[in-house]
Design a protein around this motif. Structure first.
Motif: not given
Length: 352
Positions: A220-234, A236-239
């Motif tokens: 039942a434990n819930v997580r928010d899932w993020l595709y790793v290539e989306d994260h890589a783009r994010a 670089f954007t933050v940097l």
């Protein structure tokens, strides 16, 4: 720009390296100690590019890290090197303190010395991006709540406590010394090149091989899932666009229970490779004793990074999971040597 990426042979780090070299004009130095979960074959696509260099080095070796920064004249640091597996942190927390806390301190000091010696224009443009996790915020109830950048820290595991400590160190170096730090906290990543002790790749490979699918508690434990290539783009954007002294939550807007994730994997594999007996791979699910201190739910509010920096995920959970399953089906040469060693079957811990 030349970027120093720590932990670039790991799961998220290698995605960042592939993004920088494949999608931008910038150069990159990948600093990695090459511990158990690192895999240089994840970087085969860019290994021959003249803008890419690999350096085998421990972030705890301050003098050598500083020397590398000077040699390469880096313009930014993206710090992803970390021990990250919760189960491992429960069994052996010392490695997490050494890498995530001591290592971050040594890296910050190397960066501060290097940054202080830069000419004024480069000093102003320099960035130190510390990459962290939503687990530093603790747990949310199933019936509501969401993590924002203002949520107080309340880590539950040795892993999340070590990452919380490293976050505080990074921001202290901004407040005290002026080192231009940006911080990001992400939700659970998944995608290609994910080390197969983590939940999604473990379930894909176990299900493909008709092995048991061990799920903690009731799933039942819930997580928010993020595709790793989306994260890589994010990242670089933050940097490149984030403001020093600011933190940014990065999430996939894709909350799912662990059991729902496992069932979705089973259904995708059943559609592509039906079992010989015609039954669903859902039958392989086996509930096992829960791990100590297992947080019930994480959920990320990623509106700040969308509003201020213009990033949003491209992949839905459904599209990202399809791409992930297909990648593992098509890349046995990457994961088979890992599965053939100590990381096979239900002996693996679960990162959930």
């Amino acid at each position: 720009m030349k970027i120093l990426v720590t932990g670039g042979a790991g799961f998220i780090g290698s995605a960042v390296c592939r993004h920088v070299i494949g999608e931008t004009p910038h150069s990159l130095v990948n600093l990695d100690k090459l511990t158990y979960a690192a895999n240089l074959s994840s970087l085969d696509a860019i290994a021959g590019d003249p803008r890419y260099r690999f350096a085998r080095l421990d972030i705890c070796d301050r003098d050598k890290v500083h020397a590398l920064m000077v040699e390469e004249q880096v313009d930014a640091v993206m710090h992803l090197a970390a021990e990250s597996h919760v189960d491992r942190s429960i069994d052996g927390p010392g490695a997490f303190i050494q890498t995530n806390v001591v290592g971050t301190y040594e890296l910050l000091e190397a960066a501060r010395r290097y940054w202080s010696e830069l000419p004024a224009d480069r000093k102003h443009a320099f960035r130190f991006h510390h990459v962290s996790t939503d687990e530093v915020y603790g747990a949310l109830p199933l019936d509501g709540g969401i993590f924002t950048e203002e949520t107080p820290y309340a880590p539950s595991s040795p892993y999340s406590a070590s990452k919380a400590a490293s976050d505080h160190l990074a921001m202290a170096w901004w407040h005290t010394y002026g080192l231009p730090v940006v911080l990001s906290n992400c939700s659970n990543n998944y995608g290609p090149y994910h080390f197969p002790e983590k939940l999604i790749p473990l379930m894909i490979l176990n299900a493909l091989e008709d092995r048991k699918l061990p799920v903690y508690g009731t799933g039942a434990n819930v997580r928010d899932w993020l595709y790793v290539e989306d994260h890589a783009r994010a990242l670089f954007t933050v940097l490149t666009r984030g403001q020093p002294g600011s933190s940014y939550n990065i999430g996939g807007n894709a909350e799912r229970s662990n059991l729902d994730v496992v069932h979705a994997i089973c259904d995708l594999l059943d559609a592509r490779y039906p079992r010989a007996n015609g039954s669903s791979r859902r039958d392989l699910v086996t509930f096992v004793a829960d791990r100590p201190g297992h947080d019930m739910r994480y959920a990320i509010d990623a509106e700040k990074v969308a509003r201020e920096l213009g990033w949003r995920p491209v992949e839905t959970f459904e599209s990202g999971l399809r791409k992930t399953v297909d990648w593992y089906l098509d890349n046995e040469a990457w994961w088979a040597p890992i599965r053939g060693g100590r990381y096979s079957g239900e002996r693996l811990g679960l990162r959930a």
